[in-house]
Structures are given as C-alpha cells and as structure tokens.
Design a protein around this motif. Structure first.
Motif, PDB file in Angstrom:
ATOM      1  N   ALA A 287      -7.082  24.351   6.160  1.00 55.90           N
ATOM      2  CA  ALA A 287      -7.347  24.921   4.831  1.00 55.90           C
ATOM      3  C   ALA A 287      -8.717  25.585   4.795  1.00 55.90           C
ATOM      4  N   ARG A 288      -9.655  25.049   5.547  1.00 57.50           N
ATOM      5  CA  ARG A 288     -10.998  25.626   5.613  1.00 57.50           C
ATOM      6  C   ARG A 288     -11.019  26.957   6.366  1.00 57.50           C
ATOM      7  N   CYS A 289      -9.933  27.259   7.066  1.00 61.57           N
ATOM      8  CA  CYS A 289      -9.842  28.521   7.801  1.00 61.57           C
ATOM      9  C   CYS A 289      -9.352  29.668   6.927  1.00 61.57           C
ATOM     10  N   VAL A 290      -8.884  29.364   5.729  1.00 60.52           N
ATOM     11  CA  VAL A 290      -8.360  30.402   4.829  1.00 60.52           C
ATOM     12  C   VAL A 290      -9.528  31.017   4.058  1.00 60.52           C
ATOM     13  N   PRO A 291      -9.765  32.320   4.214  1.00 58.61           N
ATOM     14  CA  PRO A 291     -10.951  32.929   3.602  1.00 58.61           C
ATOM     15  C   PRO A 291     -10.776  33.397   2.163  1.00 58.61           C
ATOM     16  N   ASP A 292      -9.533  33.598   1.737  1.00 60.70           N
ATOM     17  CA  ASP A 292      -9.275  34.171   0.409  1.00 60.70           C
ATOM     18  C   ASP A 292      -8.832  33.084  -0.567  1.00 60.70           C
ATOM     19  N   GLY A 293      -9.346  33.148  -1.801  1.00 61.11           N
ATOM     20  CA  GLY A 293      -9.074  32.109  -2.787  1.00 61.11           C
ATOM     21  C   GLY A 293      -7.606  31.955  -3.155  1.00 61.11           C
ATOM     22  N   LYS A 294      -6.943  33.041  -3.494  1.00 62.64           N
ATOM     23  CA  LYS A 294      -5.532  32.949  -3.885  1.00 62.64           C
ATOM     24  C   LYS A 294      -4.673  32.510  -2.707  1.00 62.64           C
ATOM     25  N   GLN A 295      -5.015  32.970  -1.520  1.00 67.00           N
ATOM     26  CA  GLN A 295      -4.281  32.534  -0.337  1.00 67.00           C
ATOM     27  C   GLN A 295      -4.510  31.045  -0.095  1.00 67.00           C
ATOM     28  N   TRP A 296      -5.717  30.589  -0.382  1.00 67.44           N
ATOM     29  CA  TRP A 296      -6.012  29.163  -0.220  1.00 67.44           C
ATOM     30  C   TRP A 296      -5.121  28.328  -1.133  1.00 67.44           C
ATOM     31  N   VAL A 297      -4.968  28.752  -2.395  1.00 64.96           N
ATOM     32  CA  VAL A 297      -4.126  28.011  -3.337  1.00 64.96           C
ATOM     33  C   VAL A 297      -2.679  27.982  -2.845  1.00 64.96           C
ATOM     34  N   ALA A 298      -2.199  29.120  -2.365  1.00 69.47           N
ATOM     35  CA  ALA A 298      -0.825  29.175  -1.855  1.00 69.47           C
ATOM     36  C   ALA A 298      -0.667  28.264  -0.636  1.00 69.47           C
TER      37      ALA A 298
ATOM     38  N   LYS B 178      -3.669  24.515 -12.938  1.00 72.60           N
ATOM     39  CA  LYS B 178      -3.772  25.971 -12.782  1.00 72.60           C
ATOM     40  C   LYS B 178      -3.785  26.661 -14.145  1.00 72.60           C
ATOM     41  N   ASN B 179      -2.910  26.217 -15.049  1.00 68.85           N
ATOM     42  CA  ASN B 179      -2.836  26.832 -16.377  1.00 68.85           C
ATOM     43  C   ASN B 179      -4.114  26.619 -17.176  1.00 68.85           C
ATOM     44  N   LEU B 180      -4.663  25.405 -17.100  1.00 67.54           N
ATOM     45  CA  LEU B 180      -5.899  25.121 -17.842  1.00 67.54           C
ATOM     46  C   LEU B 180      -7.023  26.035 -17.380  1.00 67.54           C
TER      47      LEU B 180
ATOM     48  N   GLN C  39       5.348  25.237 -16.952  1.00 72.50           N
ATOM     49  CA  GLN C  39       5.744  26.449 -16.248  1.00 72.50           C
ATOM     50  C   GLN C  39       4.507  27.285 -15.949  1.00 72.50           C
ATOM     51  N   ALA C  40       4.601  28.114 -14.928  1.00 69.55           N
ATOM     52  CA  ALA C  40       3.473  28.980 -14.595  1.00 69.55           C
ATOM     53  C   ALA C  40       3.183  29.909 -15.761  1.00 69.55           C
ATOM     54  N   GLY C  41       1.916  30.008 -16.107  1.00 70.46           N
ATOM     55  CA  GLY C  41       1.523  30.871 -17.203  1.00 70.46           C
ATOM     56  C   GLY C  41       0.972  32.188 -16.697  1.00 70.46           C
ATOM     57  N   ALA C  42      -0.254  32.478 -17.077  1.00 70.18           N
ATOM     58  CA  ALA C  42      -0.894  33.723 -16.660  1.00 70.18           C
ATOM     59  C   ALA C  42      -1.241  33.657 -15.173  1.00 70.18           C
ATOM     60  N   ASP C  43      -1.782  34.749 -14.655  1.00 75.50           N
ATOM     61  CA  ASP C  43      -2.230  34.765 -13.267  1.00 75.50           C
ATOM     62  C   ASP C  43      -3.287  33.691 -13.050  1.00 75.50           C
ATOM     63  N   LEU C  44      -3.482  33.340 -11.808  1.00 77.05           N
ATOM     64  CA  LEU C  44      -4.505  32.343 -11.488  1.00 77.05           C
ATOM     65  C   LEU C  44      -5.880  32.803 -11.950  1.00 77.05           C
ATOM     66  N   ALA C  45      -6.682  31.834 -12.354  1.00 74.44           N
ATOM     67  CA  ALA C  45      -8.097  32.137 -12.599  1.00 74.44           C
ATOM     68  C   ALA C  45      -8.734  32.462 -11.246  1.00 74.44           C
ATOM     69  N   PRO C  46      -9.858  33.152 -11.235  1.00 74.15           N
ATOM     70  CA  PRO C  46     -10.540  33.441  -9.967  1.00 74.15           C
ATOM     71  C   PRO C  46     -10.775  32.162  -9.172  1.00 74.15           C
ATOM     72  N   VAL C  47     -10.541  32.238  -7.858  1.00 76.76           N
ATOM     73  CA  VAL C  47     -10.681  31.081  -6.970  1.00 76.76           C
ATOM     74  C   VAL C  47     -11.793  31.369  -5.963  1.00 76.76           C
ATOM     75  N   THR C  48     -12.769  30.468  -5.895  1.00 77.49           N
ATOM     76  CA  THR C  48     -13.922  30.641  -5.016  1.00 77.49           C
ATOM     77  C   THR C  48     -14.005  29.477  -4.039  1.00 77.49           C
ATOM     78  N   ILE C  49     -14.019  29.803  -2.750  1.00 75.71           N
ATOM     79  CA  ILE C  49     -14.129  28.777  -1.715  1.00 75.71           C
ATOM     80  C   ILE C  49     -15.607  28.510  -1.445  1.00 75.71           C
ATOM     81  N   GLN C  50     -16.006  27.252  -1.558  1.00 71.93           N
ATOM     82  CA  GLN C  50     -17.402  26.872  -1.368  1.00 71.93           C
ATOM     83  C   GLN C  50     -17.691  26.553   0.104  1.00 71.93           C
ATOM     84  N   ALA C  51     -18.951  26.644   0.457  1.00 73.87           N
ATOM     85  CA  ALA C  51     -19.357  26.398   1.844  1.00 73.87           C
ATOM     86  C   ALA C  51     -19.034  24.984   2.301  1.00 73.87           C
ATOM     87  N   ASP C  52     -19.024  24.030   1.374  1.00 76.59           N
ATOM     88  CA  ASP C  52     -18.769  22.639   1.770  1.00 76.59           C
ATOM     89  C   ASP C  52     -17.280  22.315   1.892  1.00 76.59           C
TER      90      ASP C  52
END
Length: 250
Positions: free
Chosen positions: A144-155, A110-112, A59-72
């Motif tokens: 997917a590469r067009c999504v600039p925000d990390g949490k939005q990318w995961v969604a 995600k939980n890990l 089950q979903a636990g805590a909020d997502l860890a910070p998500v960073t989109i890399q240049a590659d």
C-alpha cells in the motif's frame, strides 16, 4: 301449557342466553388475542426495521474527498479546509474484523469526508506477531505504501480487504498485490519493483510499533474521533457512526 312446561321453557331460555353470552365472551377473547398478536408482530417488525435501518451500509455519495498520502504511511481523506473532527481509523489489512468494518461502515467514512463533515485519517498497521498473519499483513501494508496516488490508494485499500486471505494460510503474495494494484489503476512504473522488493516492509513495522505504543491500542479496528475511542457498537452501525461524527462536527 302447564306450569312445569312453562318452567322448563324458562330454564331453556336461560341456558340459551348463557350459551350465547359465553360465545360472545369467547369471540371477544379471540379478537383481543388476535389484536394483541398483531400489535406484537407490528412492534417486532418496527423494531427490526429500526435496527436494520441503522445498520444498513450507506450508498456511495459524491466523489471522494481529496486523498493525501503522508510520509509516515498514514493517509488523509478530507476536503480543503476541513480540519475537524478528526476520525482516525487504525486497521490491519489481515484483520477479519477490519474487513467487516470496511464492508459495513467503509462507505460512511468516505461519505463523511466527501460531505466535508470530517477529516478521515487511515492508519494501516500490523498487529500480528505470528506467522503467517504477520507476513501477510506486512506485505499488504508495504505494498500500500508503494501506491503514489491518493484515489488509487483508496481503491487498492478496498481491494486488499475484499481479497483478504484466511488467517491460517500465506496470502497477500506479491504477484497478487501487483495484480490488484493494476486493478486499482496504479500505472506508476516503479510500483511492481517496490512491491516485489518489499521496499517499505521495515517502515511498515516501525510505524506499527510507533502507533501501537503511542495510541495504546488493544487491537484493530480502533476508531477515534478527536482522540476519543468510539465503541465498536457505534463503529459497526453506520447510522450511529454518522450521528457521532456529525455531533462532533458541530
């Protein structure tokens, strides 16, 4: 009572005793069979429970860890300061097995990360060479590469797998991708144009080629922990996956 009658009575008593003894033995056998059956059923039930408990999605636990989109085009999910173990996920949005991995073990990854037990790195690549699967994969990966925000990318990532088209039809059409972007919370004004123009299509192909050669991938999904490939029997069993990553974190 004569001797013959007494002898007859004795024989009858013996027969009665023998019949009673046979009845007792039969009852004992029935009890034994029933007990053995109950034990067997209990063992099967325990085995099924054990298997199901290990294969059950988390089950979903805590909020997502910070998500960073890399240049590659890769995406890192990790709490600040967490650098190991590194869990690399190589996946293709058009790959049915990748969709199943996300369904079964996606929340575990995600939980890990959220628990600070791993640095999770997503590598969306294209492995297909034939149409329509190649085009589907490239459009999804480029979008997917067009999504600039990390949490939005995961969604958006999760929505792509939820809406994965059949391998036999053209899918991941640009208007669908734009709509799913909005559903994922993307508000960037350049997102729609980026998706429609397939601005990052070549970058998706180049990165896929680079990753396939560098990692010598045999297919997707492929999951590695600190560079070591994890068997799919573990990857598709959330409890075993968690145990493997937790052990690597020690």
């Amino acid at each position: 009572m004569g001797k013959a009658e007494r002898s007859k009575t004795a024989r009858e008593k013996i027969r009665e005793q023998q019949a009673a003894e046979r009845a007792r033995e039969q009852r004992k056998k029935v009890v034994t069979y029933v007990t053995a059956g109950a034990v067997a059923i209990a063992a099967i039930g325990a085995g099924m429970w054990y298997t199901m408990s290990r294969s059950q999605s988390e089950q979903a636990g805590a909020d997502l860890a910070p998500v960073t989109i890399q240049a590659d085009g890769s995406v890192i999910m990790a709490k600040d300061g967490v650098t190991k173990p590194v869990v690399d996920i190589y996946e293709d949005f058009q790959c049915p097995a990748c969709k199943e991995l996300e369904r079964v073990s996606g929340q575990t990854f995600k939980n890990l990360a959220a628990e600070g037990l791993a640095k999770v790195v997503y590598h969306p690549i294209t492995i297909f060479g034939q149409e329509p699967t190649k085009g589907n994969s490239v459009r999804a990966g480029a979008a997917a590469r067009c999504v600039p925000d990390g949490k939005q990318w995961v969604a958006f990532h999760d929505l792509l797998f939820e809406n994965q088209p059949s391998e036999s039809v053209e899918g991941f059409k640009t208007d669908q991708l734009i709509e799913w972007g909005k559903e994922a919370g993307v508000t960037d004004p350049g997102f729609e144009t980026c998706v429609t123009s397939q601005k990052h299509a070549q970058a998706q192909l180049d990165y896929s080629d680079k990753i396939n050669k560098r990692e010598n991938l045999e297919g997707t999904p492929t999951v590695k922990v600190d560079g070591q490939m994890i068997d799919n029997s573990v990857v598709f069993t959330p409890k075993d996956l968690r145990d493997t990553v937790t052990e690597a974190a020690k």
